[in-house]
Design a protein around this motif. Structure first.
Motif, PDB file in Angstrom:
ATOM      1  N   LYS A  38      -3.131   5.437  -1.765  1.00  0.00           N
ATOM      2  CA  LYS A  38      -3.605   4.399  -2.676  1.00  0.00           C
ATOM      3  C   LYS A  38      -4.187   3.230  -1.893  1.00  0.00           C
ATOM      4  O   LYS A  38      -3.905   3.047  -0.719  1.00  0.00           O
ATOM      5  CB  LYS A  38      -2.484   3.916  -3.586  1.00  0.00           C
ATOM      6  N   GLU A  39      -4.967   2.422  -2.582  1.00  0.00           N
ATOM      7  CA  GLU A  39      -5.535   1.246  -1.956  1.00  0.00           C
ATOM      8  C   GLU A  39      -4.493   0.137  -1.873  1.00  0.00           C
ATOM      9  O   GLU A  39      -3.523   0.106  -2.632  1.00  0.00           O
ATOM     10  CB  GLU A  39      -6.750   0.762  -2.756  1.00  0.00           C
ATOM     11  N   ARG A  40      -4.750  -0.766  -0.945  1.00  0.00           N
ATOM     12  CA  ARG A  40      -3.868  -1.923  -0.822  1.00  0.00           C
ATOM     13  C   ARG A  40      -3.990  -2.774  -2.085  1.00  0.00           C
ATOM     14  O   ARG A  40      -5.091  -3.029  -2.565  1.00  0.00           O
ATOM     15  CB  ARG A  40      -4.262  -2.739   0.411  1.00  0.00           C
ATOM     16  N   GLU A  41      -2.850  -3.215  -2.612  1.00  0.00           N
ATOM     17  CA  GLU A  41      -2.886  -3.990  -3.839  1.00  0.00           C
ATOM     18  C   GLU A  41      -2.085  -5.275  -3.704  1.00  0.00           C
ATOM     19  O   GLU A  41      -1.120  -5.358  -2.945  1.00  0.00           O
ATOM     20  CB  GLU A  41      -2.348  -3.173  -5.030  1.00  0.00           C
ATOM     21  N   GLN A  92       0.849  -1.187   0.000  1.00  0.00           N
ATOM     22  CA  GLN A  92       0.000   0.000   0.000  1.00  0.00           C
ATOM     23  C   GLN A  92       0.882   1.233   0.000  1.00  0.00           C
ATOM     24  O   GLN A  92       1.688   1.436   0.915  1.00  0.00           O
ATOM     25  CB  GLN A  92      -0.932   0.005   1.208  1.00  0.00           C
ATOM     26  N   ALA A 133       6.276   1.497  -1.148  1.00  0.00           N
ATOM     27  CA  ALA A 133       5.031   1.219  -0.423  1.00  0.00           C
ATOM     28  C   ALA A 133       5.365   0.530   0.892  1.00  0.00           C
ATOM     29  O   ALA A 133       6.520   0.132   1.123  1.00  0.00           O
ATOM     30  CB  ALA A 133       4.110   0.324  -1.244  1.00  0.00           C
TER      31      ALA A 133
END
Length: 125
Positions: free
Chosen positions: A43-46, A39, A92
């Motif tokens: 931003k969103e967790r990916e 993350q 991240a």
């Protein structure tokens, strides 16, 4: 209860490498599928990569395929993420996660039951 502890993050220049480790405190480590997510700020967790419970199958996000490698050592209750050819966009917080059998796909964070605290990876240009 499963406790996951990540380590190995840090600051690296673009093109460099890091290896993340995730140690699990559970006796039945081999019954869990393991994954790595990340993350970035805002931003969103990916999804990054995952292992099936058996360890026979691995899964990668397209944006890390060919650069990152996930491995697991069931004897040490540890999963690793080798990251090569790092890019600034890989910056991240990286999280390790474990999941029991579920209908969610390996890339869906909702299917994971346990999470580590995260480790920061920063790639400078």
């Amino acid at each position: 209860q499963v406790q996951l502890v990540e380590s190995g993050g840090g600051l690296v220049q673009a093109g460099g490498s890091l290896r993340l480790s995730c140690a699990a405190s559970v006796r039945t480590f081999g019954t869990y599928a393991m994954g790595w997510f990340r993350q970035a700020p805002g931003k969103e967790r990916e999804f990054v990569a995952a292992f099936s419970r058996s360890g026979g199958s691995t899964y990668y996000a397209d944006y890390v395929k060919g650069r990152f490698t996930i491995t697991r050592d069931n004897a040490k209750n540890t999963v690793y993420l080798q990251m090569n050819s790092l890019r600034p966009e890989d910056t991240a917080v990286y999280y390790c996660a474990a999941r029991r059998p579920t209908s969610y796909t390996v890339a869906d964070y909702r299917g994971y039951d346990y999470w580590g605290q995260g480790t920061q990876v920063t790639v400078s240009s």
